[in-house]
Design a protein around this motif. Sequence first.
Motif, PDB file in Angstrom:
ATOM      1  N   THR A   1      -3.726   3.917  -0.505  1.00  0.00           N
ATOM      2  CA  THR A   1      -4.050   3.217  -1.743  1.00  0.00           C
ATOM      3  C   THR A   1      -3.439   1.830  -1.739  1.00  0.00           C
ATOM      4  OG1 THR A   1      -4.054   5.320  -2.955  1.00  0.00           O
ATOM      5  CG2 THR A   1      -3.937   3.304  -4.261  1.00  0.00           C
ATOM      6  N   LYS A   2      -4.245   0.817  -1.938  1.00  0.00           N
ATOM      7  CA  LYS A   2      -3.739  -0.546  -2.052  1.00  0.00           C
ATOM      8  C   LYS A   2      -3.065  -0.717  -3.413  1.00  0.00           C
ATOM      9  CE  LYS A   2      -4.936  -2.832   1.726  1.00  0.00           C
ATOM     10  NZ  LYS A   2      -3.945  -3.568   2.561  1.00  0.00           N
TER      11      LYS A   2
ATOM     12  N   GLN B   1       0.829  -1.199   0.000  1.00  0.00           N
ATOM     13  CA  GLN B   1       0.000   0.000   0.000  1.00  0.00           C
ATOM     14  C   GLN B   1       0.866   1.253   0.000  1.00  0.00           C
ATOM     15  OE1 GLN B   1      -2.353  -0.055   3.585  1.00  0.00           O
ATOM     16  NE2 GLN B   1      -0.587  -0.337   4.916  1.00  0.00           N
ATOM     17  N   GLN B   2       0.291   2.323  -0.523  1.00  0.00           N
ATOM     18  CA  GLN B   2       0.975   3.614  -0.568  1.00  0.00           C
ATOM     19  C   GLN B   2       0.096   4.627   0.151  1.00  0.00           C
ATOM     20  OE1 GLN B   2       2.447   4.684  -4.408  1.00  0.00           O
ATOM     21  NE2 GLN B   2       2.699   6.838  -3.941  1.00  0.00           N
TER      22      GLN B   2
ATOM     23  N   ALA C   1       2.734  -1.664  -6.593  1.00  0.00           N
ATOM     24  CA  ALA C   1       3.757  -0.876  -7.288  1.00  0.00           C
ATOM     25  C   ALA C   1       3.628   0.583  -6.882  1.00  0.00           C
ATOM     26  CB  ALA C   1       3.619  -1.015  -8.794  1.00  0.00           C
ATOM     27  N   LYS C   2       4.720   1.175  -6.479  1.00  0.00           N
ATOM     28  CA  LYS C   2       4.718   2.562  -6.037  1.00  0.00           C
ATOM     29  C   LYS C   2       4.392   3.499  -7.194  1.00  0.00           C
ATOM     30  CE  LYS C   2       8.703   3.997  -4.850  1.00  0.00           C
ATOM     31  NZ  LYS C   2       9.933   4.081  -4.043  1.00  0.00           N
ATOM     32  N   GLN C   3       3.465   4.438  -6.950  1.00  0.00           N
ATOM     33  CA  GLN C   3       3.068   5.399  -7.965  1.00  0.00           C
ATOM     34  C   GLN C   3       3.725   6.751  -7.703  1.00  0.00           C
ATOM     35  OE1 GLN C   3       1.012   4.261 -10.485  1.00  0.00           O
ATOM     36  NE2 GLN C   3       1.252   2.299  -9.427  1.00  0.00           N
ATOM     37  N   LYS C   4       4.064   7.468  -8.761  1.00  0.00           N
ATOM     38  CA  LYS C   4       4.640   8.802  -8.607  1.00  0.00           C
ATOM     39  C   LYS C   4       3.556   9.804  -8.237  1.00  0.00           C
ATOM     40  CE  LYS C   4       8.869   9.035 -11.363  1.00  0.00           C
ATOM     41  NZ  LYS C   4       9.558   9.787 -12.442  1.00  0.00           N
ATOM     42  N   THR C   5       3.920  10.778  -7.398  1.00  0.00           N
ATOM     43  CA  THR C   5       3.044  11.884  -7.057  1.00  0.00           C
ATOM     44  C   THR C   5       3.800  13.186  -7.310  1.00  0.00           C
ATOM     45  OG1 THR C   5       3.743  12.150  -4.749  1.00  0.00           O
ATOM     46  CG2 THR C   5       2.091  10.440  -5.208  1.00  0.00           C
ATOM     47  N   ASP C   6       3.121  14.320  -7.076  1.00  0.00           N
ATOM     48  CA  ASP C   6       3.785  15.612  -7.286  1.00  0.00           C
ATOM     49  C   ASP C   6       4.956  15.814  -6.331  1.00  0.00           C
ATOM     50  OD1 ASP C   6       2.052  16.254  -9.300  1.00  0.00           O
ATOM     51  OD2 ASP C   6       0.733  17.489  -8.060  1.00  0.00           O
ATOM     52  N   ASN C   7       4.959  15.095  -5.209  1.00  0.00           N
ATOM     53  CA  ASN C   7       6.023  15.249  -4.217  1.00  0.00           C
ATOM     54  C   ASN C   7       7.094  14.163  -4.304  1.00  0.00           C
ATOM     55  OD1 ASN C   7       4.903  17.560  -2.932  1.00  0.00           O
ATOM     56  ND2 ASN C   7       3.407  16.233  -1.951  1.00  0.00           N
TER      57      ASN C   7
END
Length: 225
Positions: free
Chosen positions: A123-124, A90-91, A127-133
């Motif tokens: 978020t389940k 999770q992220q 795979a790690k998702q990119k964010t604005d930070n």
Amino acid sequence: MLAAILLFCGLLSVQAQIPADVAEVIRKTNAKMTNTAGLEIDMNIHLGMLIFKGNMETKLWSKGEKSLMKGKMKMLGQVSKMEEGFDGTQQWVYESFELSEDVKEKARKKGKKLELKDSLKITKTSAKQKTDNTITFDFDKDYRKATMKLKDKYYVITFSDPVDKEDPKKMTVRIDKDNFYVREMSARKGGVKMTVTINRVKVGVSDDVFKLDISKYPGAVVVRK
């Protein structure tokens, strides 16, 4: 806000337009930044704009695919705290805002009540998702060209010709020639200049660091996806 700059998930592979000497420095840096024991990194992020400046104290932890970033910034009478983590399943993104007493007093005099809610989005995902930070070092994917010079104890590498037109036109990275740790990165986009200074790198991170404990975020609005 921090797009196109930092998270230690693998630094710079070789591309045809990147000179061989730059590629070799990048290869050694990549080996240092992907330690299997994990890395703990302290850094400062400075934002310089036309009418104001901001500074963020940031700490990063990474180990394999797992990562955690915590930051605190003071700007325009507001203190904001941000946290992003990924534990392999999770992220989450946590945001907290606190207004200074001066801002609160001005609002009270105008008869306004300012209230900011903390939030925790989970978020389940496997795979790690990119964010604005998200902080990244994948300049081999973001830029097509690079030049390098040796100045004092640093390799100073300037990346240019971005793949994405939304990225800064240039990115400059300073790498310690003795241990191949990244020490500084800077870029400018529009009227904003960002400089990231890495103060400390420590090898060895416990897996417990990446565990999400919701009880640590009292009062936050929790959103699950």
